[in-house]
Design an enzyme around this catalytic site. Structure first.
Site, PDB file in Angstrom:
ATOM      1  N   ASP A   1       0.857  -1.171   0.000  1.00 23.78           N
ATOM      2  CA  ASP A   1       0.000   0.000   0.000  1.00 23.78           C
ATOM      3  C   ASP A   1       0.899   1.229   0.000  1.00 23.78           C
ATOM      4  OD1 ASP A   1      -2.539   1.352   0.173  1.00 23.78           O
ATOM      5  OD2 ASP A   1      -1.969   1.906   2.207  1.00 23.78           O
TER       6      ASP A   1
ATOM      7  N   GLU B   1       1.001   5.601   0.699  1.00 20.57           N
ATOM      8  CA  GLU B   1       0.342   6.854   1.086  1.00 20.57           C
ATOM      9  C   GLU B   1       0.897   7.918   0.152  1.00 20.57           C
ATOM     10  OE1 GLU B   1      -2.096   7.016   3.196  1.00 20.57           O
ATOM     11  OE2 GLU B   1      -1.891   4.959   3.900  1.00 20.57           O
TER      12      GLU B   1
ATOM     13  N   HIS C   1      -4.474   3.446   7.883  1.00 18.89           N
ATOM     14  CA  HIS C   1      -3.960   4.603   7.167  1.00 18.89           C
ATOM     15  C   HIS C   1      -2.500   4.882   7.455  1.00 18.89           C
ATOM     16  CE1 HIS C   1      -7.413   5.431   4.947  1.00 18.89           C
ATOM     17  NE2 HIS C   1      -8.187   5.583   6.006  1.00 18.89           N
TER      18      HIS C   1
ATOM     19  N   ASP D   1      -2.068  -0.797   6.487  1.00 16.12           N
ATOM     20  CA  ASP D   1      -3.063  -1.058   5.451  1.00 16.12           C
ATOM     21  C   ASP D   1      -2.664  -2.248   4.588  1.00 16.12           C
ATOM     22  OD1 ASP D   1      -4.562   0.926   6.379  1.00 16.12           O
ATOM     23  OD2 ASP D   1      -4.515   2.206   4.598  1.00 16.12           O
TER      24      ASP D   1
END
Lengths: 729, 122
Positions: free
Chosen positions: A543, A545, A684, A689
């Site tokens: 994942d 960000e 998050h 995640d």
């Protein structure tokens, strides 16, 4: 033949037809025969008398037929339809729910049959349970043994890696992981040259040509009949460390011949010998300096002494000069000797295996031992300012302390002991204190040369030997005013490899060691094969960000988190967790989501350093993400500028969830997690995640298998269909 | 005739003893503290024999020996190498580079004088 294949419904129709024929047929046949045999006059009479009776006959026949019909229907329902329902239940019992039992109803014969079937099922269940419990027991035994082996390996102070024939890693221990992590160069947590992980190739941590050469050496030795072949090599890592590797094969008999053994895998013992070699070089240099310096000084001394001896009538001035030479040369020799000994202090004691350990741990163990052996209270005080490290063989040190305590109690009345830890600039002090009894230093001295019999079997060492081994000293001291006596044990302070120890300290304890997977032994790995079952593949679940939602408009990755799934296991420890400096200000809106601030990104590597490391991390694996198209866009935008390609297959848990549960409204990560009963505290954060996504992915696999989606190709096809379905919608 | 001897060593303490010894034995002496000075003094003082230490700053005894032996125009002095290095490989190297004898420290001054006389007489 034809009748047997008819469905129940048509057989019912046929039966009704036959009934109708049976009821009307004989009557009609009789009538026709009478009619044909009668004379014309007779026919007249028959019509006259019988015709008015036809409605009655018809009615009687019809009601008889009706009764017959009801009877047949009932029989049909009870036997044929009832049997069909029973067959369905029977199938259920055979398949998905084996504890199901058929309800006893219907006619007695059928009930009897059901009873017999149920009894049979019960008997079958007993057998299955028995077999299953035995299999489970055997499996648990094997699992326990494997765990024990892995636990043992993980505690070894030597780095161990086990690979299969292809060089894929099946096991590695803690020490190996730390060694390669500390050897990693580059700015990221996982840099090339140090990728140690289950299913990864050992050539990602060691030089390929040397590994190949070592494997050839072993093969040749095996062919020559050597039953214990070993190959060694020394290799230099990218950051200049020297690694010594010893490779031995895991042997098994060749299938066609019991006598010939072939390698089925390799065990690698890996040692960082940089420190060792430096020590050896230092020792050689120090010894060289000592001998040369001594020769030189002795030459000078000898010449001067001979001048003085041979010239008794030498003038005062000359004599003074020669005496001056003697004095200065002797001083230099003493200094040189001191220097050499200081330099060699570490290296001279290398042959006895000593470990870096906390002095506090040693004296706590000593306290317990004294308490157990002498049944006396021991006050252990380890409150030193800093952690004090010593190089010690803790067993012999602890027994030395216990030996001293028992000697003291033999010498007189002592009711309690105290153990106290202290230090000065160079040494660690371990004081064994007691009150009352005083003794002579000679007594204590005599204890030094007595063998310590209590803890040691044959050939017990003396206290002096143990002290020498540790370069330690002891002495007895007594304060007259307080009648407090003590024996001080003095040990040199050690400087342990702090990084390594820090890493070992923060080692999370897990129920099941993740460092091995022997199921990988016979599994070929490497390039992703689309027709492999999903359960066999290696996945990188990741994942990111980002600063925002539009990579095309300058939004950037600020964090990448990833973990690996190998052989159906989520490997928490083999993770990738890296913040990335986006070289731009973060927007307040995005900060609210991921909680990453500008200051956290200060000094982090930029994407051109992180992405290649991530590329290495996920090489030869299937990428998995949630709504992964979003993350992939960010990766793909960087591909050309960094000369990388993320060309492996990609699976999306969002699409897979839509395939598995098409009637659900939402396929957000939260919704899926709730549906599948996955709980997660932190969210998050890229790694958190990714972990959630990985758990979702692993729970989705069985649901997909129920729909017949077992291979990677099928999963990709099904995903694409839902995707198009959604787009069309 | 008085033989001239050049003493080359970076240790003043031993130079002092050697100088005292050789003067008393009737030789004319000069001293040098490193290889460069030694080369100069060979040309100005023209010694019959050199006591040459191996380990010295600037130029080692090996280098000095090599340079001198390569200079064919020079009146070649006899060379006794003095060293604290005990390895036989180094002795062999010294002799191969043109030294006449090799003495390992510590040595007896009597042996040294005997060796000097032996080499000068040859």
């Amino acid at each position: 033949m034809f009748l047997r294949d008819l469905t129940a419904k048509w057989r019912f129709v046929l039966a009704v037809g036959v009934l109708g024929l049976l009821m009307t047929g004989p009557f009609l046949l009789t009538s026709v025969l009478i009619w044909l045999g009668a004379s014309p006059g007779m026919r007249e009479v028959l019509v006259q008398h019988l015709l008015p009776q036809v409605p009655l006959g018809g009615m009687l026949t019809a009601s008889g037929f009706l009764v017959g019909l009801i009877l047949i229907r009932r029989l049909f329902n009870r036997y044929v339809t009832g049997m069909a329902a029973m067959v369905e239940e029977l199938r259920l019992m055979l398949g998905s729910n084996r504890s199901f039992r058929i309800t006893e109803e219907g006619p007695p014969e059928l009930r009897e049959l059901v009873r017999a079937i149920n009894d049979l099922a019960t008997q079958r269940d007993a057998y299955i349970d028995d077999v299953e419990s035995q299999v489970a027991k055997a499996k648990a035994n094997v699992e326990e043994e494997k765990n024990r082996l892995a636990a043992l390996m993980s505690e070894l102070a030597q780095a161990v890696v086990v690979s299969n024939l292809d060089g894929r890693i099946l096991l590695y221990n803690n020490r190996a992981r730390y060694m390669f992590e500390s050897l990693a160069k580059g700015p990221t947590s996982v840099s090339s040259g140090a990728l140690i992980g289950l299913g990864r190739s050992i050539t990602s941590i060691l030089e390929t040509s040397q590994v190949d050469y070592a494997r050839d050496t072993i093969r040749i030795q095996l062919e020559r009949g050597n039953r214990h072949p070993v190959a060694n090599f020394v290799t230099t890592t990218d950051n200049g460390q020297l690694i010594r590797v010893q490779i031995a094969p895991v042997l098994r008999n060749r299938l066609d011949s019991q006598d010939v053994q072939v390698a089925s895998g390799y065990i690698l013992l890996i040692e960082n010998i940089t420190r060792l070699l430096e020590q050896e070089a230092r020792r050689d240099a120090a010894l060289g300096d000592l001998t040369e310096g001594s020769r030189s000084s002795l030459g000078t001394l000898r010449a001067a002494v001979e001048m003085l001896a041979d010239n008794p009538d030498m003038g005062t001035e000359d004599r003074d000069r020669f005496v001056g030479v003697l004095a200065s040369e002797v001083t230099r020799m003493s200094q040189r000797l001191d220097n050499t000994l200081t330099l060699l202090a570490d290296t001279l004691r290398q042959h006895w295996p000593l470990d870096d350990m906390l002095a506090a741990d040693v004296i706590e163990a000593a306290g317990r031992r004294v308490q157990e052996r002498l049944k006396l209270p021991v006050d252990v005080n380890t409150s030193a300012v800093e952690p004090l490290w010593i190089r010690a063989d803790s067993f012999s040190l602890v027994s030395a302390m216990a030996y001293l305590a028992s000697k003291i109690t033999e010498a007189g009345d002592v009711r309690s002991f105290a153990l106290k830890l202290g230090s000065d600039e160079k040494f660690v002090h371990i004081d064994l204190l007691w009150t009352g009894l005083s003794m002579s230093s000679e007594t204590v001295l005599s204890w030094e040369i007595d063998p310590m019999r209590e803890d040691h079997g044959v050939n017990p060492p003396t206290l002096r030997e143990v002290l020498d081994r540790h370069a330690g000293e002891i002495w007895y001291q007594r304060q007259r005013t307080t009648s407090q006596a003590s024996i001080r044990l003095l040990l040199p302070k050690a400087k342990p490899d702090q990084d390594l120890l820090a890493k070992i300290d923060r080692e999370p304890s897990s129920d099941r060691p993740e460092y091995y997977d022997f199921d990988l032994f016979d599994r070929p790995m490497g390039q992703v094969d689309l027709d492999q079952p999903l359960s066999n593949l290696v996945y990188t679940v990741f994942d990111t960000e980002t600063t925002g939602l539009e990579p095309a408009n300058g939004d950037e990755i600020i964090q990448i988190g990833a973990l690996r799934i190998v052989n159906g296991r989520l490997l928490h420890q083999e993770n990738f967790d890296q913040l990335v400096d986006p070289r731009c200000q973060l927007k307040a809106a995005s900060m609210a989501i991921h909680g990453i601030t500008d200051s956290m990104l200060l000094g982090q590597p930029t994407i051109d350093l992180v992405l290649p490391a991530f590329h290495d991390f996920c090489a030869d694996t299937v990428l998995v993400g949630h709504n992964v198209a979003f993350d992939m866009r960010f990766l793909e935008l960087k591909e050309s500028s960094l000369g990388l390609r993320f060309d492996q297959p990609v699976l999306d848990t969002l699409l897979l969830s839509a395939v598995a549960h098409p009637n659900q409204q939402s396929h957000s990560l939260e919704a899926i997690m709730q549906r599948l009963g996955i709980q997660m505290e932190q969210r998050h954060n890229a790694l958190a995640d990714a972990t959630a996504t990985a758990q979702v992915f692993m729970r989705l696999l069985p649901a997909l298998a129920e729909q017949g989606i077992v291979t990677l190709r099928q999963a990709l096809d099904a995903s694409q269909k839902t995707y198009f379905a959604q787009v069309k919608y | 005739m008085t033989h001239k001897i050049l003493i080359v060593d970076d240790e003043p303490n031993i130079v002092m003893s050697l100088e005292f010894l050789l003067k008393k034995e009737g030789f004319a002496t000069e001293t040098a503290g490193d290889g460069d000075v030694a080369l100069d003094k060979v040309r100005s003082f023209m010694p019959d024999l050199m006591l040459l230490d191996v380990m010295m700053p600037k130029k080692s005894g090996f280098e000095v020996c090599e340079i001198l032996r390569a200079d064919t125009a020079l009146k070649q002095p006899r060379i006794i190498m003095l060293t604290a290095k005990g390895r036989e490989t180094e002795q062999a190297k010294g002799l191969a580079l043109g030294a006449d004898a090799y003495m390992l420290k510590p040595f007896s001054t009597k042996d040294l004088v005997a060796k000097i006389r032996e080499i000068l007489a040859a």
